[in-house]
Design a protein around this motif. Structure first.
Motif, PDB file in Angstrom:
ATOM      1  N   MET A 235      31.799  44.724  44.239  1.00 48.25           N
ATOM      2  CA  MET A 235      30.868  45.587  43.521  1.00 48.25           C
ATOM      3  C   MET A 235      30.814  45.222  42.034  1.00 48.25           C
ATOM      4  O   MET A 235      29.755  45.306  41.408  1.00 48.25           O
ATOM      5  N   ALA A 236      31.940  44.800  41.479  1.00 51.46           N
ATOM      6  CA  ALA A 236      31.941  44.341  40.081  1.00 51.46           C
ATOM      7  C   ALA A 236      31.031  43.124  39.931  1.00 51.46           C
ATOM      8  O   ALA A 236      30.294  42.996  38.943  1.00 51.46           O
ATOM      9  N   ILE A 247      38.749  46.837  36.805  1.00 54.69           N
ATOM     10  CA  ILE A 247      39.362  45.511  36.833  1.00 54.69           C
ATOM     11  C   ILE A 247      39.762  45.069  35.431  1.00 54.69           C
ATOM     12  O   ILE A 247      40.848  44.511  35.224  1.00 54.69           O
ATOM     13  N   MET A 248      38.907  45.337  34.468  1.00 58.56           N
ATOM     14  CA  MET A 248      39.254  44.970  33.099  1.00 58.56           C
ATOM     15  C   MET A 248      40.418  45.813  32.573  1.00 58.56           C
ATOM     16  O   MET A 248      41.241  45.333  31.790  1.00 58.56           O
ATOM     17  N   ASP A 249      40.520  47.059  33.026  1.00 53.23           N
ATOM     18  CA  ASP A 249      41.682  47.869  32.662  1.00 53.23           C
ATOM     19  C   ASP A 249      42.963  47.277  33.249  1.00 53.23           C
ATOM     20  O   ASP A 249      44.011  47.254  32.588  1.00 53.23           O
ATOM     21  N   SER A 250      42.882  46.785  34.491  1.00 54.53           N
ATOM     22  CA  SER A 250      44.049  46.127  35.091  1.00 54.53           C
ATOM     23  C   SER A 250      44.466  44.937  34.252  1.00 54.53           C
ATOM     24  O   SER A 250      45.663  44.704  34.011  1.00 54.53           O
ATOM     25  N   GLY A 255      48.047  42.346  30.285  1.00 56.21           N
ATOM     26  CA  GLY A 255      48.231  41.772  28.957  1.00 56.21           C
ATOM     27  C   GLY A 255      49.388  42.417  28.222  1.00 56.21           C
ATOM     28  O   GLY A 255      50.154  41.742  27.522  1.00 56.21           O
ATOM     29  N   VAL A 256      49.537  43.737  28.397  1.00 58.80           N
ATOM     30  CA  VAL A 256      50.673  44.446  27.787  1.00 58.80           C
ATOM     31  C   VAL A 256      51.987  43.937  28.376  1.00 58.80           C
ATOM     32  O   VAL A 256      52.934  43.602  27.653  1.00 58.80           O
ATOM     33  N   ASN A 291      40.295  36.212  30.756  1.00 57.89           N
ATOM     34  CA  ASN A 291      39.989  36.300  29.326  1.00 57.89           C
ATOM     35  C   ASN A 291      40.386  37.653  28.752  1.00 57.89           C
ATOM     36  O   ASN A 291      40.833  37.736  27.599  1.00 57.89           O
ATOM     37  N   ARG A 292      40.261  38.702  29.565  1.00 55.85           N
ATOM     38  CA  ARG A 292      40.665  40.035  29.099  1.00 55.85           C
ATOM     39  C   ARG A 292      42.179  40.100  28.926  1.00 55.85           C
ATOM     40  O   ARG A 292      42.678  40.723  27.970  1.00 55.85           O
TER      41      ARG A 292
END
Length: 339
Positions: A235-236, A247-250, A255-256, A291-292
């Motif tokens: 769906m993304a 997905i970008m939040d994941s 990244g953290v 990239n995120r």
């Protein structure tokens, strides 16, 4: 045709999962000579699983016209809590009937005392990437494996970070949220896995949909489609805002977690593998995901490690586990010869 002796010795790698077992014969250069996949049959108990493993090993031996005498050592990779020096499971969530089972000794005995090693599956996959995958040029590696949960393996100059109690590199359970943290299946709150694992992605999505978020997912669910990370990714790719946001939040959470390990290990390379990489380097969504992650690391990390650490997708895909298990058997054999 039986392989020539040019790439001796040969090793068997066994990657045990909750659903499938992957078995391969790997030569001294890391090339796969034969491969077989079979069912784990967790519900049928450990003996049924063992028979599948033996049959798969016998199949790859036959495919190469080998006998077990042609094999230097066997490497076994598996998930869950384990006693690595003792060669046994402790309490593996995906293999509940294997609790306490001394798998290393049992398989070694079955093959007349053949040298056998036992390793955590994320550690083995990390070593596979380090040995013949995307980290061949690295001296140190952090490897994230993204699936239902989050596994991690750390390699530093050929040394696999197992820890004193076989729980080293369990970085998917590092804490990234102190207050009101999400509950992880491990029973902890605020872990990286609770925010960025595949199961967490589905849970976060369900919460948003139940709160009334508009999404293409609603149409799919109304039609009876199961909510999975794959569906969210699809769906993304069709432009669904909620799916893309999740997905970008994941990626942000990863990244953290990556920044924390970079400040701890200072590795040459950080690689991401596993089933929930959203198409990886071959997908536009996968590239945005990566990239995120990099953006978040750039925002949080010290400048020098950020500028000098390669952050990318792994190369070996689902083969990393059995190749890495064979590589761990090779590594143990080399160490034994030099001691």
């Amino acid at each position: 045709m039986k392989p020539t002796k040019d790439n001796e010795p040969y090793f068997v790698g066994v990657d045990i999962g909750g659903t499938n077992v992957k078995v391969g014969i790997v030569d001294d250069s890391g090339q796969t000579l034969a491969f077989c996949q079979t069912k784990t049959d967790v519900d049928k108990g450990v003996e049924a699983g063992l028979q599948h493993i033996y049959q798969a090993i016998d199949t790859v031996l036959s495919d190469c016209q080998f006998r077990m005498d042609d094999i230097k050592a066997i490497g076994i990779a598996a998930p869950g809590t384990m006693d690595i020096p003792g060669g046994k499971f402790v309490d593996p969530p995906n293999l509940p009937t294997w609790k306490g089972f001394p798998i290393r000794q049992v398989i070694s005995d079955h093959y007349s005392g053949k040298k056998t090693i036992f390793q955590n599956d994320a550690n083995a996959a990390a070593y596979g990437e380090y040995w013949v995958g995307g980290a061949q040029e690295a001296h140190s590696l952090v490897f994230w494996t993204l699936g239902t949960g989050i596994g991690c393996g750390i390699i530093i100059d050929e040394m696999i970070i197992e820890g004193r109690h076989s729980h080293g590199s369990e970085c998917g359970h590092s804490i990234i949220q102190m207050k009101n943290g999400r509950l992880c299946d491990s029973g902890q709150y605020g872990t990286l896995e609770a925010y960025a694992g595949g199961k967490s992605l589905v849970r976060r999505c369900q919460e948003e949909l139940e709160a009334g978020r508009d999404s293409l997912l609603n149409v799919q669910l109304e039609a009876g489609t199961e909510l999975t990370p794959l569906l969210i990714a699809q769906m993304a790719e069709q432009g669904d805002d909620l799916s893309n946001e999740l997905i970008m939040d994941s990626a942000m959470y990863l990244g953290v977690g990556t920044t924390t390990l970079m400040h701890t290990i200072d590795p040459d390379m950080v690689l991401f593998g596993g089933a929930v990489t959203f198409g990886g380097k071959d997908s536009e969504l996968g590239q945005r995901f990566m990239n995120r992650i990099r953006e978040e690391v750039k925002h949080r990390a010290f400048r020098v490690p950020y500028e000098n650490t390669i952050i990318d997708f792994a190369d070996l895909g689902s083969d990393a586990g059995y190749i890495g298990a064979a590589g761990c058997a090779r590594l143990a054999s080399l160490k034994a010869e030099t001691n």
